[in-house]
Enzyme design. Sequence first.
Site, short mmCIF file in Angstrom:
data_model
loop_
_atom_site.label_atom_id
_atom_site.label_comp_id
_atom_site.label_asym_id
_atom_site.label_seq_id
_atom_site.Cartn_x
_atom_site.Cartn_y
_atom_site.Cartn_z
CG ASP A 139 56.61 42.15 35.55
OD1 ASP A 139 55.99 41.19 36.03
OD2 ASP A 139 56.12 43.28 35.42
CG HIS A 198 55.30 42.24 30.01
ND1 HIS A 198 55.98 41.50 30.94
CD2 HIS A 198 54.32 42.87 30.68
CE1 HIS A 198 55.43 41.69 32.13
NE2 HIS A 198 54.42 42.51 32.00
CG HIS A 235 53.53 37.96 38.27
ND1 HIS A 235 52.37 38.58 38.66
CD2 HIS A 235 54.26 38.93 37.63
CE1 HIS A 235 52.39 39.85 38.29
NE2 HIS A 235 53.51 40.08 37.65
CG HIS A 294 56.12 43.93 40.00
ND1 HIS A 294 55.70 42.74 40.56
CD2 HIS A 294 55.55 43.98 38.77
CE1 HIS A 294 54.90 42.12 39.70
NE2 HIS A 294 54.79 42.86 38.61
#
Length: 302
Positions: free
Chosen positions: A241, A264, A78, A237
């Site tokens: 990310d 991720h 973030h 969001h």
Amino acid sequence: MIKQRTLKNIIRATGVGLHSGEKVYLTLKPAPVDTGVVFCRTDLDPIVEIPARAENVGETLLSTTLVKSGVKIATVEHLLSALAGLGIDNCYVELSAAEVPIMDGSAGPFVFLIQSAGIAEQDAPKKFIRIKREVTVTDEDKRATFVPFDGFKVTFSIDFDHPVIKGRSQETVIDFSSTSFVKEVSRARTFGFMRDIEKLRAMNLALGGSMDNVIVVDDFKILNEDGLRYEDEFVKHKVLDAIGDLYLLGNSLIGEFKGHKSGHGLNNKLLRELLSQKDAWEVVTFEDAGEAPISYLKPVLA
């Protein structure tokens, strides 16, 4: 010339780690030309510095974690997203613990901190990584791709079979030449399912999670009293990310990122794949800002 950028002043904040639940002191400091973003664990003696680079990512369970010689810095995405969105090339990030504070679960507070510190242009050309040809990685039905694009664009889709998320937009295309990262993406918060939170806590994760920093969803509804900040906050969001994860290339991107259910781990796999294919990208600078496909707000206005 499009110049490199750092902060004008040092700025500090305090928060808790999302997973550790520990209080964390965060300090953002200006850094010289060509430093990049460097995370520093100031609670250790000697201080351990870990550059925010794809090759230093050691764990990707629930957040992106940098690892060096056993020392960890978790949940960097973030803050990196805010630095990327504001075009900050060089910055020291000092932390008193092994995790970046979660703040409100979005990049908004970090954007505010950076803008409060002020943005300084430096006397060196900003380096961009330009995507020259398509690179794709997959993991079962998940996919992450870079394609050439004259600008910076993120296309992302999620696929949650859940009444709250199904009824909303699960796909977004954001071209940052016409869309503001600060207004349209930076305030999107991380989200979690009530049924998962108990499991995570049993694993000593999400100990700092609360309605103040996570959108919490039960089997039927959003539990946060204030609801959502954007109609499509869930997928936004994931874009936030991804922008943070992509900044681990060490430079701003000229190209398009396409993600389908990517997280991720897959984002990092894509970066490593791109870097290994030397003919798929090039580093470029712009002597004439007018020729650049990406523009940044003047520091005074940023």
